[in-house]
Design an enzyme around this catalytic site. Structure first.
Site, PDB file in Angstrom:
ATOM      1  N   GLN A  59      81.236  54.164  49.877  1.00  0.00           N
ATOM      2  CA  GLN A  59      82.013  55.115  49.082  1.00  0.00           C
ATOM      3  C   GLN A  59      82.712  56.144  49.963  1.00  0.00           C
ATOM      4  O   GLN A  59      82.406  56.283  51.153  1.00  0.00           O
ATOM      5  CB  GLN A  59      81.092  55.826  48.088  1.00  0.00           C
ATOM      6  CG  GLN A  59      79.905  56.510  48.722  1.00  0.00           C
ATOM      7  CD  GLN A  59      78.741  56.669  47.775  1.00  0.00           C
ATOM      8  OE1 GLN A  59      78.891  56.663  46.555  1.00  0.00           O
ATOM      9  NE2 GLN A  59      77.538  56.813  48.326  1.00  0.00           N
ATOM     10  N   TYR A  89      70.487  70.779  37.334  1.00  0.00           N
ATOM     11  CA  TYR A  89      70.323  69.322  37.253  1.00  0.00           C
ATOM     12  C   TYR A  89      69.053  68.860  37.950  1.00  0.00           C
ATOM     13  O   TYR A  89      68.243  68.135  37.369  1.00  0.00           O
ATOM     14  CB  TYR A  89      71.545  68.650  37.884  1.00  0.00           C
ATOM     15  CG  TYR A  89      71.437  67.144  37.974  1.00  0.00           C
ATOM     16  CD1 TYR A  89      71.664  66.344  36.868  1.00  0.00           C
ATOM     17  CD2 TYR A  89      71.115  66.525  39.190  1.00  0.00           C
ATOM     18  CE1 TYR A  89      71.576  64.961  36.955  1.00  0.00           C
ATOM     19  CE2 TYR A  89      71.025  65.147  39.276  1.00  0.00           C
ATOM     20  CZ  TYR A  89      71.259  64.369  38.168  1.00  0.00           C
ATOM     21  OH  TYR A  89      71.164  63.006  38.252  1.00  0.00           O
ATOM     22  N   GLN A  90      68.864  69.278  39.196  1.00  0.00           N
ATOM     23  CA  GLN A  90      67.726  68.794  39.980  1.00  0.00           C
ATOM     24  C   GLN A  90      66.393  69.135  39.312  1.00  0.00           C
ATOM     25  O   GLN A  90      65.475  68.295  39.265  1.00  0.00           O
ATOM     26  CB  GLN A  90      67.741  69.399  41.396  1.00  0.00           C
ATOM     27  CG  GLN A  90      69.081  69.390  42.097  1.00  0.00           C
ATOM     28  CD  GLN A  90      69.523  68.018  42.580  1.00  0.00           C
ATOM     29  OE1 GLN A  90      68.815  67.023  42.399  1.00  0.00           O
ATOM     30  NE2 GLN A  90      70.686  67.950  43.181  1.00  0.00           N
ATOM     31  N   ASP A 164      68.089  48.606  49.081  1.00  0.00           N
ATOM     32  CA  ASP A 164      68.296  48.334  47.661  1.00  0.00           C
ATOM     33  C   ASP A 164      67.013  48.663  46.892  1.00  0.00           C
ATOM     34  O   ASP A 164      65.960  48.069  47.149  1.00  0.00           O
ATOM     35  CB  ASP A 164      68.658  46.862  47.506  1.00  0.00           C
ATOM     36  CG  ASP A 164      69.013  46.461  46.094  1.00  0.00           C
ATOM     37  OD1 ASP A 164      68.474  47.063  45.146  1.00  0.00           O
ATOM     38  OD2 ASP A 164      69.815  45.529  45.941  1.00  0.00           O
ATOM     39  N   GLY A 165      67.085  49.577  45.963  1.00  0.00           N
ATOM     40  CA  GLY A 165      65.923  49.982  45.194  1.00  0.00           C
ATOM     41  C   GLY A 165      65.342  48.862  44.350  1.00  0.00           C
ATOM     42  O   GLY A 165      64.133  48.801  44.125  1.00  0.00           O
ATOM     43  N   ASP A 182      68.475  59.125  40.326  1.00  0.00           N
ATOM     44  CA  ASP A 182      69.545  60.120  40.414  1.00  0.00           C
ATOM     45  C   ASP A 182      70.794  59.405  40.881  1.00  0.00           C
ATOM     46  O   ASP A 182      71.044  59.264  42.071  1.00  0.00           O
ATOM     47  CB  ASP A 182      69.137  61.220  41.400  1.00  0.00           C
ATOM     48  CG  ASP A 182      70.229  62.258  41.597  1.00  0.00           C
ATOM     49  OD1 ASP A 182      71.172  62.289  40.783  1.00  0.00           O
ATOM     50  OD2 ASP A 182      70.147  63.021  42.574  1.00  0.00           O
ATOM     51  N   ASP A 185      78.051  57.995  38.524  1.00  0.00           N
ATOM     52  CA  ASP A 185      78.485  57.405  37.258  1.00  0.00           C
ATOM     53  C   ASP A 185      78.581  55.885  37.370  1.00  0.00           C
ATOM     54  O   ASP A 185      78.665  55.329  38.474  1.00  0.00           O
ATOM     55  CB  ASP A 185      79.835  58.003  36.855  1.00  0.00           C
ATOM     56  CG  ASP A 185      79.729  59.495  36.596  1.00  0.00           C
ATOM     57  OD1 ASP A 185      78.936  59.885  35.728  1.00  0.00           O
ATOM     58  OD2 ASP A 185      80.420  60.279  37.287  1.00  0.00           O
ATOM     59  N   TYR A 250      79.680  69.855  36.108  1.00  0.00           N
ATOM     60  CA  TYR A 250      79.739  68.464  35.671  1.00  0.00           C
ATOM     61  C   TYR A 250      80.659  68.370  34.455  1.00  0.00           C
ATOM     62  O   TYR A 250      80.829  69.349  33.720  1.00  0.00           O
ATOM     63  CB  TYR A 250      78.343  67.942  35.315  1.00  0.00           C
ATOM     64  CG  TYR A 250      77.471  67.623  36.505  1.00  0.00           C
ATOM     65  CD1 TYR A 250      77.936  67.758  37.816  1.00  0.00           C
ATOM     66  CD2 TYR A 250      76.167  67.192  36.322  1.00  0.00           C
ATOM     67  CE1 TYR A 250      77.129  67.474  38.895  1.00  0.00           C
ATOM     68  CE2 TYR A 250      75.344  66.901  37.411  1.00  0.00           C
ATOM     69  CZ  TYR A 250      75.829  67.044  38.691  1.00  0.00           C
ATOM     70  OH  TYR A 250      75.016  66.753  39.764  1.00  0.00           O
TER      71      TYR A 250
END
Length: 306
Positions: A59, A89-90, A164-165, A182, A185, A250
Site C-alpha cells: 500500500q 478508537y484504540q 498472513d494472520g 484492527d 476498509d 474518521y
C-alpha cells in the site's frame, strides 16, 4: 484503523494497482482525504511537514505532522490515525472485548501495525499478545513517527509476526481468549477481512468463552456492509453484536465494531469485570460507556438487526 492481513492477497506490482497516492492529496498545504467508500465528503487537515512517503509491498504509506492533530498516518489515501483522537478508537476496540472477558490471558491482534491496540491490550494482566501484521513498513515507520502508539512493541509479552494472520490462526486452533482485528476498509488487502471465511477462522482460533472484536465500519455510510456481515457471523457464533465509538477524523465521525463470542451466551454488552487502575488512566473508555456503546440509533438498529 491500520494495515491489514489477507490470505491469498497478491501485492500490487503496478502504480495503478495501488490506492491513492497520499502526496497527490496534499493541495495548498492541506491534506484532503478522498475515499471511494464515502463519496461526496472529505476530511481535510492542515499539513505542517511531510515526515515520510513511500510504497510498501502492499500500500501507499504517508506520515505527516499536522497543525492541530499531531502526527497522522495515511494508507492508500485514507486517514488511519491522528495523535489527537486515536485513543477514542484504540481504547474502545480493545477494552470492550478485554473487559467483556473474565480473565483474558492469550490475545491475538491482526493488523494494527501502528501499535495502538497493542498499547491498550498491554494494560491488562495478560500472559501473551501476538500481533500478525502483514506490512512491516507500517510497523517500522510507526515506531519512528507514532511512538506514543508503538510503545506497545516494547512490552516483553508481545510477539510480532510479519505474516498472513489466516495462516497463523490455522496453526493455532482453540488458542486465544480474545482476537482483535484492527483493519483498514474493505478495499485491496483488507477486503477478505469483511467476509465470513475470515470470521470462521477467527472463531476456530478462539478458546471456549472467547471473544472476537473487529473494525466494523460506519453506520452512517456502510449499513450495506454491516448488515450482511452480522447475518453471516450469526450463523456460527454464539452471539454477534455491533458497538461503536465517536472519533472526529474518521468518516462521519463514527466507527463501529463487530463483536462475536464463542460459548459466551450473555454476549458483551455488560463488562465482566472492572479495573479502576486501568480506567483512571484512559481518556475515552469506561464501564458506563462500554454499555452505552451497544445502544444504537433506531435507524441503525432496524437496518442491522431487524
Amino acid at each position: 484503523m491500520s494495515s491489514s492481513d489477507n490470505a491469498g492477497f497478491i501485492p500490487p506490482t503496478k502504480e495503478e494497482d495501488f490506492g491513492l497516492n497520499g502526496m497527490d492529496l496534499i493541495i495548498d498545504g492541506w491534506f484532503h482525504e478522498r475515499g471511494v467508500m464515502w463519496p461526496g465528503q472529505s476530511m481535510s487537515l492542515k499539513v505542517e511537514e511531510v515526515l515520510y512517503h513511500g510504497r510498501s509491498l502492499y500500500q501507499d504509506v504517508l506520515f505527516f505532522r499536522s497543525s492541530d492533530h499531531g502526527n497522522v498516518l495515511v494508507l492508500d489515501g485514507v486517514i488511519q490515525v491522528t495523535e489527537r483522537d486515536e485513543f477514542a478508537y484504540q481504547e474502545m476496540i480493545c477494552h470492550i472485548p478485554m473487559f467483556s472477558h473474565p480473565n483474558p490471558k492469550r490475545v491475538l491482534v491482526i493488523g494494527g501495525g501502528d501499535g495502538g491496540v497493542l498499547r491498550e491490550v498491554c494494560r491488562h494482566d495478560v500472559e501473551k499478545v501476538v500481533i500478525c501484521e502483514i506490512d512491516k513498513d507500517v510497523i517500522e515507520k510507526s515506531k519512528l513517527y507514532l511512538p506514543s502508539l508503538a510503545k506497545g512493541y516494547d512490552d516483553p509479552r508481545v510477539e510480532v509476526k510479519v505474516m498472513d494472520g489466516n495462516v497463523f490462526m490455522a496453526d493455532n486452533p482453540g488458542h486465544f481468549d480474545v482476537i482483535i482485528t484492527d483493519s483498514s476498509d474493505p478495499i485491496g488487502p483488507a477486503a477478505a477481512l469483511f467476509e465470513a471465511p475470515f470470521y470462521k477462522n477467527m472463531y476456530a482460533a478462539l478458546r471456549e468463552g472467547g471473544i472476537i472484536c473487529t473494525q466494523g465500519e460506519c453506520m452512517w455510510l456502510h449499513l450495506d456492509i454491516i448488515k450482511p456481515l452480522i447475518s453471516k457471523v450469526a450463523e456460527f457464533a454464539t452471539t454477534v453484536e455491533y458497538a461503536y465509538t465517536t472519533i472526529p477524523t474518521y468518516p462521519s465521525g463514527q466507527i463501529g465494531f463487530v463483536i462475536a463470542t464463542k460459548g459466551k451466551e450473555e454476549g458483551c454488552k455488560e463488562p465482566s469485570r472492572r479495573d479502576d487502575s486501568i480506567e483512571k488512566v484512559l481518556k475515552y473508555y469506561n464501564g458506563d460507556l462500554h454499555k452505552a456503546a451497544f445502544t444504537l440509533p433506531s435507524f441503525a438498529r432496524r437496518a442491522i438487526f431487524e
